[in-house]
Structures are given as structure tokens and as C-alpha cells.
Write a protein that holds these residues in place. Structure first.
Motif, PDB file in Angstrom:
ATOM      1  N   LEU A   5       0.837  -1.211   0.000  1.00 43.08           N
ATOM      2  CA  LEU A   5       0.000   0.000   0.000  1.00 43.08           C
ATOM      3  C   LEU A   5       0.866   1.253   0.000  1.00 43.08           C
ATOM      4  CD1 LEU A   5      -2.952  -0.874   2.431  1.00 43.08           C
ATOM      5  CD2 LEU A   5      -2.847  -1.027  -0.056  1.00 43.08           C
ATOM      6  N   MET A   6       1.997   1.222   0.723  1.00 43.50           N
ATOM      7  CA  MET A   6       2.875   2.389   0.748  1.00 43.50           C
ATOM      8  C   MET A   6       3.500   2.627  -0.633  1.00 43.50           C
ATOM      9  SD  MET A   6       2.255   3.532   3.596  1.00 43.50           S
ATOM     10  CE  MET A   6       3.281   4.981   3.507  1.00 43.50           C
ATOM     11  N   ALA A   7       3.862   1.530  -1.310  1.00 47.28           N
ATOM     12  CA  ALA A   7       4.422   1.667  -2.663  1.00 47.28           C
ATOM     13  C   ALA A   7       3.403   2.307  -3.602  1.00 47.28           C
ATOM     14  CB  ALA A   7       4.842   0.299  -3.195  1.00 47.28           C
ATOM     15  N   LEU A   8       2.158   1.844  -3.473  1.00 45.24           N
ATOM     16  CA  LEU A   8       1.069   2.395  -4.289  1.00 45.24           C
ATOM     17  C   LEU A   8       0.874   3.880  -3.945  1.00 45.24           C
ATOM     18  CD1 LEU A   8      -0.881   1.114  -6.323  1.00 45.24           C
ATOM     19  CD2 LEU A   8      -2.517   0.803  -4.451  1.00 45.24           C
ATOM     20  N   SER A   9       0.893   4.171  -2.657  1.00 44.89           N
ATOM     21  CA  SER A   9       0.662   5.530  -2.185  1.00 44.89           C
ATOM     22  C   SER A   9       1.746   6.496  -2.681  1.00 44.89           C
ATOM     23  CB  SER A   9       0.611   5.516  -0.656  1.00 44.89           C
ATOM     24  OG  SER A   9       0.625   6.829  -0.164  1.00 44.89           O
ATOM     25  N   GLN A  32       3.522  10.881  -6.501  1.00 41.76           N
ATOM     26  CA  GLN A  32       4.303  11.400  -7.629  1.00 41.76           C
ATOM     27  C   GLN A  32       3.403  11.789  -8.798  1.00 41.76           C
ATOM     28  OE1 GLN A  32       7.658   9.033  -8.576  1.00 41.76           O
ATOM     29  NE2 GLN A  32       8.332   8.935  -6.461  1.00 41.76           N
ATOM     30  N   LEU A  33       2.357  10.997  -9.008  1.00 40.14           N
ATOM     31  CA  LEU A  33       1.421  11.333 -10.092  1.00 40.14           C
ATOM     32  C   LEU A  33       0.625  12.583  -9.750  1.00 40.14           C
ATOM     33  CD1 LEU A  33       0.276   7.742 -11.004  1.00 40.14           C
ATOM     34  CD2 LEU A  33       1.392   9.346 -12.557  1.00 40.14           C
ATOM     35  N   SER A  34       0.254  12.720  -8.473  1.00 35.99           N
ATOM     36  CA  SER A  34      -0.518  13.896  -8.058  1.00 35.99           C
ATOM     37  C   SER A  34       0.276  15.173  -8.278  1.00 35.99           C
ATOM     38  CB  SER A  34      -0.884  13.797  -6.576  1.00 35.99           C
ATOM     39  OG  SER A  34      -1.822  12.768  -6.395  1.00 35.99           O
ATOM     40  N   ARG A  35       1.578  15.083  -8.045  1.00 37.96           N
ATOM     41  CA  ARG A  35       2.424  16.271  -8.245  1.00 37.96           C
ATOM     42  C   ARG A  35       2.393  16.722  -9.689  1.00 37.96           C
ATOM     43  NH1 ARG A  35       5.634  14.266  -3.993  1.00 37.96           N
ATOM     44  NH2 ARG A  35       7.019  12.997  -5.271  1.00 37.96           N
ATOM     45  N   ARG A  36       2.053  15.814 -10.606  1.00 34.99           N
ATOM     46  CA  ARG A  36       1.991  16.170 -12.034  1.00 34.99           C
ATOM     47  C   ARG A  36       0.576  16.020 -12.557  1.00 34.99           C
ATOM     48  NH1 ARG A  36       6.961  14.195 -10.934  1.00 34.99           N
ATOM     49  NH2 ARG A  36       8.705  15.378 -11.799  1.00 34.99           N
ATOM     50  N   ASN A  37      -0.401  16.332 -11.674  1.00 38.76           N
ATOM     51  CA  ASN A  37      -1.814  16.336 -12.059  1.00 38.76           C
ATOM     52  C   ASN A  37      -2.288  15.032 -12.699  1.00 38.76           C
ATOM     53  OD1 ASN A  37      -2.451  18.922 -11.167  1.00 38.76           O
ATOM     54  ND2 ASN A  37      -1.500  19.809 -13.002  1.00 38.76           N
ATOM     55  N   TRP A  38      -1.700  13.932 -12.306  1.00 35.46           N
ATOM     56  CA  TRP A  38      -2.073  12.632 -12.847  1.00 35.46           C
ATOM     57  C   TRP A  38      -1.915  12.578 -14.358  1.00 35.46           C
ATOM     58  CZ3 TRP A  38      -3.327   7.849 -10.783  1.00 35.46           C
ATOM     59  CH2 TRP A  38      -3.271   7.802  -9.378  1.00 35.46           C
ATOM     60  N   ASP A  39      -0.926  13.309 -14.838  1.00 35.99           N
ATOM     61  CA  ASP A  39      -0.661  13.309 -16.274  1.00 35.99           C
ATOM     62  C   ASP A  39       0.441  12.310 -16.598  1.00 35.99           C
ATOM     63  OD1 ASP A  39      -0.924  14.565 -18.967  1.00 35.99           O
ATOM     64  OD2 ASP A  39       1.213  14.981 -18.573  1.00 35.99           O
ATOM     65  N   HIS A  40       1.499  12.330 -15.801  1.00 37.33           N
ATOM     66  CA  HIS A  40       2.623  11.442 -16.058  1.00 37.33           C
ATOM     67  C   HIS A  40       3.499  11.376 -14.801  1.00 37.33           C
ATOM     68  CE1 HIS A  40       4.331  15.445 -16.766  1.00 37.33           C
ATOM     69  NE2 HIS A  40       5.446  14.916 -16.293  1.00 37.33           N
ATOM     70  N   ALA A  41       4.499  10.528 -14.841  1.00 35.47           N
ATOM     71  CA  ALA A  41       5.505  10.499 -13.776  1.00 35.47           C
ATOM     72  C   ALA A  41       6.861  10.275 -14.432  1.00 35.47           C
ATOM     73  CB  ALA A  41       5.202   9.386 -12.788  1.00 35.47           C
ATOM     74  N   VAL A  54       6.425   8.558 -18.014  1.00 40.04           N
ATOM     75  CA  VAL A  54       5.505   7.455 -18.274  1.00 40.04           C
ATOM     76  C   VAL A  54       4.109   7.830 -17.799  1.00 40.04           C
ATOM     77  CG1 VAL A  54       7.243   5.632 -18.198  1.00 40.04           C
ATOM     78  CG2 VAL A  54       6.170   6.410 -16.076  1.00 40.04           C
ATOM     79  N   ASN A  55       3.108   7.240 -18.429  1.00 43.45           N
ATOM     80  CA  ASN A  55       1.725   7.570 -18.053  1.00 43.45           C
ATOM     81  C   ASN A  55       1.374   6.918 -16.704  1.00 43.45           C
ATOM     82  OD1 ASN A  55       1.180   4.900 -18.572  1.00 43.45           O
ATOM     83  ND2 ASN A  55       0.121   5.260 -20.495  1.00 43.45           N
ATOM     84  N   PRO A  56       0.256   7.321 -16.102  1.00 41.23           N
ATOM     85  CA  PRO A  56      -0.077   6.851 -14.744  1.00 41.23           C
ATOM     86  C   PRO A  56      -0.108   5.326 -14.623  1.00 41.23           C
ATOM     87  CG  PRO A  56      -1.468   8.698 -15.318  1.00 41.23           C
ATOM     88  CD  PRO A  56      -0.688   8.365 -16.562  1.00 41.23           C
ATOM     89  N   ARG A  57      -0.704   4.664 -15.609  1.00 42.37           N
ATOM     90  CA  ARG A  57      -0.805   3.205 -15.525  1.00 42.37           C
ATOM     91  C   ARG A  57       0.589   2.570 -15.479  1.00 42.37           C
ATOM     92  NH1 ARG A  57      -4.066  -1.206 -17.496  1.00 42.37           N
ATOM     93  NH2 ARG A  57      -5.824   0.184 -17.707  1.00 42.37           N
ATOM     94  N   THR A  58       1.483   3.048 -16.347  1.00 40.86           N
ATOM     95  CA  THR A  58       2.846   2.514 -16.384  1.00 40.86           C
ATOM     96  C   THR A  58       3.581   2.837 -15.078  1.00 40.86           C
ATOM     97  OG1 THR A  58       2.798   2.991 -18.750  1.00 40.86           O
ATOM     98  CG2 THR A  58       4.925   2.431 -17.809  1.00 40.86           C
ATOM     99  N   ALA A  59       3.378   4.047 -14.593  1.00 39.22           N
ATOM    100  CA  ALA A  59       4.039   4.464 -13.349  1.00 39.22           C
ATOM    101  C   ALA A  59       3.619   3.561 -12.191  1.00 39.22           C
ATOM    102  CB  ALA A  59       3.684   5.924 -13.046  1.00 39.22           C
TER     103      ALA A  59
END
Lengths: 123, 438
Positions: free
Chosen positions: B272-276, B281-290, B320-325
């Protein structure tokens, strides 16, 4: 089963195994799913509404054309699906194993009733 | 000529007696009076009245109303005219002021940024301003139109609305103001404008209904904001539900393989921490990429700190996109946890090299990644497949449409992953691994 999120796919596999169902096949992309439909030996199909960013409609169309009962699953809440699939059963993620079983057997039973209907009319 | 007449124009009787009745008239008005008088003299008309300006002795123009009547002889021929003159300057000036004031109001309405128009009781348009034309997308003809200058009208639910049923028509028919009725106007070019109408009946001084004024407020922006908010709430709900489904699944997978409650808690917490962290990191980039490098560093941080210098991460900077990240974050976490427990990161002399590169392919570039452990304890293939192994072996294909293999040579675990970066072939366009090279 068409599902593009691996963790969820694993869980559904476990649930199906626990329920004693045999999994005819899984796909995680639309093209892959269409090929799976062609092989066609499923009694019922479980489709994630959105597969890798695309609507699962083509797969649902192919299944409906073959008369395979469909259960949709989605993370989108609200009042079910729009358009042609409005009256199809939908599982809202996350769901319990009991809900999965109820939806699958309901859809399969309805599918059987549908297949029998023309026979009874002819009689 | 009587005294009243002299009082009006300021001349004495003697001064006027040898002048014509047109002598003091304003040049713009004299001809009208002259033409009528000449018809009167010819007997064509019996009387007439005229309003004109005359110059008084003090040099000021005043307005007078003249009523001219004929006196005829026994044969009916014109003998002379009796003219009654009345000073109407005050009335004319008052009328002028009223006209100016009305024009002032019209100019004000015309300049208002809100769409305003008026109709008579039959719904014929009597006035409209520029903002109304902008909203309707079409210039209505004055005197025509049916309660609205809109090309087509619709109800908020999108069904057609007859002009005669719009709120302006209701306000006039029921003679009452109607506040806040929503409707949609369609322009001839097909664009639609949602608006709120505020029709108010207009009455004359006697209280008789003479028409109505309507103000239309364009609410496109508000509607768009509402739509955006609804989409955002839907998307939020979608993400929360999907994340809960992922958590449910992680809990199930962890529970299946954990031998003790402590082990379950520790493994689930780690996942869960890894997911979090990937979410952060995605939130910092508006869920656009990481940034893939950040994803790797963050997953390895808990272990790299203890084993400073053991880990090398190298690869092209890549988004990379959110899914890949999320998938890579989970994979790195599983591999790193395993390495720390049983592999290269469990010993000071162990080494981990994580490297990736972009490989050009016919269908578009692939990302190729290698996780290579060395210097750790001698490795034996695991007896049963854990969640991490499944995630690599099947998850990469399910989540990213790529391929992966996990090898367990004695020297250390090696994991190779290859995924398509661009939309191509079987890869789904809308959610392809659309990565941008930095």
C-alpha cells in the motif's frame, strides 16, 4: 473475463476458482478479447467497461451477436450503463464474491431463458 | 392682432401691422405654414393648424401653435383668416427633454453587456441591444419575431421550445414578471447558448400592459463549470472505486501467501505504501505522467539507504503515463523487497543494477529495462509463485501490453521487461504508453 488491471484480474480469478467456475480465458486488450470471443466456448462473459482507455463495446457487440450472456464490471458508480447495455447486469467495483456469483448465475440463467424462448413460440 | 399676440412675440402692434404672418418664422418652418395658408386662401381647406418657431423681438426663437380659420363672404370666397396663436415652447422643450432622456436610456440599454430586448403585447420586437444580437447570433427585424429574437429555442433538457411558449410569452400572457427561467438558444450556425431570462411586463401610465422587457444572461460558463465539476466528481469516484478494488485485491493476494498476521500486515503495508508513493508522484503532475527515474528511486529508497553504494540506476530520462508508473512502482517494490530479504540487498557486498533504454522498433519505440542482482547469496528458483512473480510474469502483459521474464541464475535475480511506448498494433491508442522523451 476481460480485465486490464492485473491485481483485480488475479482476485477475480481466485473468486471464480473458489466458486467452482472454470475460466475459459482472459484478455486485457480489445483485440485480444475479440479473438477470445471467436474461440467462443464461454457460458457467460465478465467485461470491464473500460479496457486500457477504450470502451469495451466492440467485445460486448461480438458476444451479444453470439448470444453469450454478459456481466459488466466498472469503477464508475451511478445508475448502470448507457445506451444498448442499459439493461445488462453491472457489478460496481469493488464487489464481494457473493455479488459476483449472483450476477454470473443471473446472467447465465437469463441467457438460457432467452435461447429457449423461440422454441416455446414454435410449439 | 390683440395684446396676447403681442405678449407672445414681444413686438408692439404697430411694428407688426405691415409685416406678413411669415416674416418672423424660422426658415425651416415658414414654408409649411405658407403652403397651408395658400391652400386656405384658394379655398381648398377651411382651416389648418401648424406648429412653428418664430423669432421674438428679443431675438429668441419660441415655439407657437397656430390655428388658422377662414372667414368667407356670401359667395364662399375667402375674405380673411383668423389666426389663434399659442406659445407652446415649454411643451416642446419638455418633449425634447423626454426624447433625449428616452434616447439616453436606449443608449444605456444598447451599451449594457447583458442582452436586453422589448416587445409589444403581441410579442413583436420593439427594441434590442447589441448583446442580444450576440447571444442570438442573428439580428432580428424590428416589428417581427415572436417573443424572442432567437433562431431556435430549447428547454434545458434539450427538447424544442416554441417561441410562443418561452418565458417572455408567458410573462406577457399572464402579465407578471418571471424570474430565472432557463432555456437554450440555438444560433443559425448551430452553436447553442444556455441562458436565464428575466422577462418583466411593461405598463403605460394608466397601468395598461404595453409589452415587456426581457434580460437574457448567458450562463455558458457556469454550465461548463458545472459540467467540469461533474466530470471531476465522476472521475474522482472512479479512481477511488478502482483504487479500493486494487486494495481489496492486494489484501486478498497478500492474505493468501502470508503465514502469520504479522507477515500479512508487513507485506500489505509495504504494498500500500508503494502504491501511495506512486500516487503522490502522479498527483504532483496532475495525474498526467511520472518520471520513471523518480518512481525507481522512490521504490528503492527504503533499501538503498541501508545499502548505500550498492545500487546503480541508469537510463534515459523518460515520462511514463499513470498506468505505467503504478505498475513499475509495484514491480520495483516487489523486486526490492525480495532483494532485501533474500537477494543482493541482503548482503553488503551485493549489487543491484537497474537500467533502461529506448529501443526503436517497427511499430514504435519500446522501453527495455533490466533489473540485475549480483554478489548476493546464491539464488535458487522459488518453490511457488508469489504475487511479485505473477506481477512481473503476467502483470506486465495485462497492464502494459508488454513482455517480461524473471530468471533466477545462481549469481542473482535478473528481470527483463519490454513494453511498447507508443500506440501501435495491439496497444490501445487511448491509453498507450504515451511517454515523452525529456
Amino acid at each position: 473475463m476481460i480485465e486490464d488491471e492485473f491485481a483485480v484480474l488475479l482476485m477475480i480469478e481466485d473468486m471464480l476458482a473458489a466458486l467452482g467456475h472454470e475460466l475459459a480465458g482472459t484478455a486485457s486488450r480489445i483485440g485480444e478479447a475479440l479473438r477470445l470471443v471467436q474461440e467462443g466456448d464461454a457460458d457467460v462473459a465478465l467485461l470491464d467497461v473500460n479496457i486500457a482507455g477504450r470502451p469495451v463495446d466492440p467485445v460486448a457487440e461480438a458476444l451479444a451477436a453470439r448470444g453469450v450472456p454478459i456481466v459488466f464490471s466498472t469503477g464508475y458508480g451511478g445508475s448502470g450503463l448507457a445506451g444498448r447495455w442499459r439493461d445488462y447486469p453491472v457489478l460496481q467495483k469493488p464487489y464481494r464474491i457473493g455479488q459476483l456469483q449472483a450476477a454470473l448465475s443471473g446472467a447465465a440463467a437469463a441467457g438460457v431463458a432467452l435461447c429457449r424462448a423461440p422454441v416455446s413460440i414454435r410449439v | 392682432m390683440n395684446a396676447g399676440c403681442c405678449a407672445i412675440n414681444g413686438y408692439a402692434r404697430d411694428e407688426l401691422l405691415d409685416r406678413t404672418i411669415f416674416a418672423e418664422s424660422h426658415s425651416n418652418d415658414a414654408d409649411r405654414d405658407r403652403a397651408q395658408f395658400s391652400r386656405q386662401v384658394k379655398g381648398e381647406i377651411d382651416s389648418y393648424s401648424v406648429e412653428k418657431r418664430i423669432l421674438t423681438k428679443s431675438g429668441r426663437y419660441i415655439w407657437v401653435a397656430i390655428a388658422s380659420s377662414s372667414v368667407r363672404d356670401a359667395q364662399g370666397r375667402f375674405r380673411y383668416g383668423v389666426r389663434v396663436m399659442q406659445d407652446i415652447t415649454e411643451r416642446i422643450e419638455a418633449e425634447e427633454k423626454l426624447r433625449e432622456s428616452e434616447q439616453g436610456f436606449k443608449d444605456l440599454l444598447a451599451a449594457l453587456p447583458a442582452a436586453v430586448y422589448t416587445t409589444d403585447t403581441e410579442g413583436r420586437i420593439t427594441f434590442y441591444n447589441r448583446a442580444a444580437v450576440d447571444l442570438w447570433g442573428v439580428e432580428p427585424k424590428l416589428g417581427s419575431g415572436e417573443f424572442s429574437g432567437a433562431w431556435k429555442l430549447y428547454r434545458p433538457d434539450g427538447t424544442p421550445l416554441a417561441h410562443a411558449e418561452c418565458s417572455m410569452a408567458v410573462a406577457i400572457k399572464e402579465s407578471r414578471p418571471i424570474g430565472g427561467a432557463e432555456a437554450i438558444a440555438e444560433r443559425p450556425d448551430g452553436t447553442r447558448v444556455p441562458f436565464i431570462a428575466y422577462p418583466t411586463p411593461l405598463r403605460d401610465a394608466a397601468g395598461t400592459l404595453v409589452g415587456a422587457v426581457n434580460m437574457l444572461v448567458d450562463i455558458s460558463e457556469r454550465k461548463q463549470a458545472e459540467l467540469r465539476q461533474k466530470l471531476m466528481v465522476d472521475e474522482l469516484n472512479h479512481r477511488v472505486k478502482n483504487t479500493l478494488a486494487t486494495v481489496q485485491s492486494l489484501a486478498c493476494q497478500t492474505a493468501r501467501r502470508a503465514q502469520t498476521p504479522d507477515m500479512f500486515r508487513e507485506r500489505l503495508e509495504g504494498r500500500l505504501m508503494a502504491l501511495s508513493e506512486a500516487h503522490d508522484q502522479l498527483s504532483r503532475r496532475n495525474w498526467d505522467h511520472a518520471d520513471l527515474r523518480e518512481i525507481a528511486d522512490s521504490a528503492l529508497a527504503p533499501y538503498a539507504r541501508e545499502a548505500a553504494g550498492q545500487v546503480t540506476v541508469s537510463g534515459d530520462p523518460i515520462r511514463v503515463n499513470p498506468r505505467t508508473a503504478l505498475t513499475f512502482a509495484m514491480i520495483f517494490h516487489e523486486l526490492a523487497t525480495n532483494a532485501a530479504k533474500y537477494g543482493a540487498l541482503s548482503r553488503p557486498q551485493g549489487r543491484l543494477a537497474l537500467a533502461w533504454q529506448i529501443l526503436p522498433q517497427e511499430a514504435g519505440p519500446d522501453l527495455h529495462m533490466t533489473w540485475r542482482e549480483s554478489g548476493g547469496p546464491e539464488v535458487a528458483p522459488p518453490e511457488r509463485r508469489g504475487f511479485g512473480t505473477l506481477l512481473v510474469e503476467r502483470g506486465v502483459k495485462v497492464e502494459l501490453g508488454g513482455s517480461a521474464r524473471l530468471d533466477f541464475p545462481r549469481s542473482g535475480v535478473v528481470c527483463e521487461i519490454q513494453i511498447p511506448l507508443m500506440a501501435a498494433g495491439e496497444t490501445e491508442a487511448a491509453d498507450a504508453q504515451t511517454c515523452e522523451f525529456l
